[in-house]
Scaffold this active site. Structure first.
Site, short mmCIF file in Angstrom:
data_model
loop_
_atom_site.label_atom_id
_atom_site.label_comp_id
_atom_site.label_asym_id
_atom_site.label_seq_id
_atom_site.Cartn_x
_atom_site.Cartn_y
_atom_site.Cartn_z
N GLU A 117 17.29 17.97 59.54
CA GLU A 117 17.25 16.68 59.54
C GLU A 117 17.38 15.87 58.21
O GLU A 117 18.10 14.95 57.81
CB GLU A 117 16.12 16.15 60.24
CG GLU A 117 16.04 14.31 60.46
CD GLU A 117 15.60 13.60 59.54
OE1 GLU A 117 15.45 12.48 59.43
OE2 GLU A 117 14.78 14.25 58.48
N ASP A 121 12.33 20.99 59.66
CA ASP A 121 12.53 21.13 58.42
C ASP A 121 11.75 20.17 57.40
O ASP A 121 11.04 19.17 58.09
CB ASP A 121 14.00 20.91 58.11
CG ASP A 121 14.58 19.85 58.39
OD1 ASP A 121 14.37 19.01 59.48
OD2 ASP A 121 15.44 19.17 57.29
#
Length: 482
Positions: free
Chosen positions: A145, A79
């Site tokens: 994350e 991400d």
């Protein structure tokens, strides 16, 4: 696809990075990126497992002569932080990033680049396909994350066999991270009383622009102004001179980014005096600003007549919102006793939002000590209780305890100094890393975090140094051969 990065080695790593830049992957919406990694593993005949959170674990058998070496875990997140300039049109959910190449420097047009952690992901993919000596590789591609590490926190680490962990989510060449802070998200929500705006008075829009922002962990010690806190200070300063009612208050985009912008709308019976006081405040604080924040400006719109049925906060709730924007812990809270140059704990105003009759503020607190996190959360809870707001803490994740002179650290110091031709170092950082979660589950694992030079992460000025990216690969290749 047509690639713009040319004459870089290994070519596969740079091509993987460019391909990743065309895959939408905002935090919490990584399905397309997980699909991309899964398709990559399948096409290359690699063993892989994908869990319900979208994490993908890909394995590559050891190369000839390395069968008896302990397995190595490479890890990074798929991400990215999706930040853009106010005047940039970009749909992160559907549009590829528009890349800009200037010599060795790669950036995106008005948006974050996703080098954090696209660079690590691309390097992992290259390690899984390039003809290099290596022990068994476990490559773990994680989700979410940037928001709360929910991907790695939901991953079953018991399936890992590796004795070494090389996390690829750092942004400074020549430095290996060997410990990091833990964190917790803190949300305060005020349910407000909305009143109809009287006809005598005007609404005024205020926009705070030009602050540098930055990573709320890695850059917190630099003293950069936070747009939400600064807006709160501005409102408090003006309120004492020309009382007003807040109509809306919105600022920041990510809790792990220092807020760069904030938009306020107020109702006031004295728009001229209000506007003058705003710009008086702007000039008053200018000497406080660090060099990166010198482009700071406050834009005030032309006072507008009241729209039919337009509402606003009561005076009491306006005061409470100002308190919520100024009294919460913000910035560095303490330094490590063993090394006063290292930040121990901090808090950051990340997102301010007005919606559904509520005004909320989301903070991210960080600390290498659990007791400091508890203290920051307790302070926020007391302030919330004082103003009659709701308070919650969530997405807490552990820190990564410092170990010194481990075999992996020694291998890094030796190989990286040879490749870079200069002294390298190990360091502790104030940002959070997934290493903390993995090390908490696998206490004996020998871990470091490395990466190429990436400037201005979490901002639209994010830039990846491609020459450093090449050298980063050489370091990773050498570590795998150790």
């Amino acid at each position: 696809m047509e690639y713009i990065i040319k004459n870089r080695k290994p070519e596969s790593m740079f091509r993987y990075f460019e391909e990743l830049c065309s895959v939408p992957r905002p935090s919490g919406n990584e399905k397309a990126a997980s699909d991309y990694i899964e398709d990559f593993a399948r096409k290359n005949g690699l063993e892989y497992v994908r869990d319900e959170a979208g994490n993908v674990l890909v394995r590559r058998p050891a190369s000839a002569g390395y069968e008896n070496r302990p397995a190595v875990l490479l890890q990074g997140h798929i991400d990215m932080v999706c930040e853009k300039n106010a005047d940039t049109e970009h749909d992160f959910m559907n549009e590829p990033l528009r890349l800009r190449l200037n010599g060795d420097m790669l950036s995106a047009d008005g948006t974050t680049l996703g080098g954090d952690d696209g660079a690590g992901v691309a390097a992992m993919m290259a390690a899984l396909t390039e003809d290099i000596p290596h022990p068994e590789l476990e490559c773990l591609f994680t989700t979410d994350e940037e928001v709360g590490m929910s991907g790695i926190r939901s991953f079953d680490c018991s399936q890992l066999r590796a004795a070494r962990l090389i996390n690829l989510d750092s942004e400074s060449e020549g430095a290996a991270t060997v410990s990091c802070a833990g964190g917790v998200r803190i949300k305060t929500t005020l349910r407000t009383e909305r009143l109809i705006q009287p006809k005598i008075g005007r609404t005024v829009d205020i926009k705070l622009r030009g602050l540098a922002g930055g990573h709320s962990g890695a850059d917190i010690h630099l003293g950069r102004a936070n747009a939400i806190e600064t807006a709160g200070r501005m409102l408090g300063y003006v309120y004492d001179k020309f009382p007003f009612n807040i109509v809306s208050a919105d600022g920041g985009a990510k809790d792990n980014a220092i807020a760069r912008e904030c938009d306020i709308r107020v109702f006031t019976a004295e728009p001229d005096g209000f506007t003058a006081a705003v710009h008086e405040f702007e000039e008053m604080i200018r000497p406080e600003l660090t060099e990166p924040d010198r482009k700071f400006k406050i834009l005030t719109g032309r006072p507008r007549t009241v729209a039919a049925d337009a509402d606003m906060l009561s005076f009491a709730d306006t005061s409470k919102v100002i308190a919520m924007m100024t009294l919460m812990p913000c910035g560095v809270q303490s330094f490590c006793t063993a090394d006063r140059s290292v930040v121990e704990s901090s808090a950051n105003y990340g997102i301010l939002k007005t919606e559904d009759g509520c005004v909320s503020v989301l903070l991210l607190a960080r600390s290498s000590l659990a007791s400091r996190l508890d203290d920051i959360a307790a302070k926020c809870a007391r302030i919330a209780k004082y103003i009659g707001a709701e308070h919650e803490c969530f997405n807490r994740y552990p820190g990564w305890a410092l170990r010194t002179n481990t075999p992996l650290q020694k291998d890094y110091i030796r190989t990286a100094s040879e490749i870079l031709g200069r002294e390298v170092r190990t360091e502790s950082i104030h940002a959070g890393l997934e290493c903390g979660v993995i090390a908490d589950a696998l206490p004996e694992i020998d871990a470091i975090s490395i990466g190429p030079d990436i400037l201005n992460i979490h901002t639209p000025d994010e830039t990846l140094d491609l020459a450093s990216f090449e050298r980063f690969w050489k370091i990773l290749e050498a570590l795998l051969a150790c």
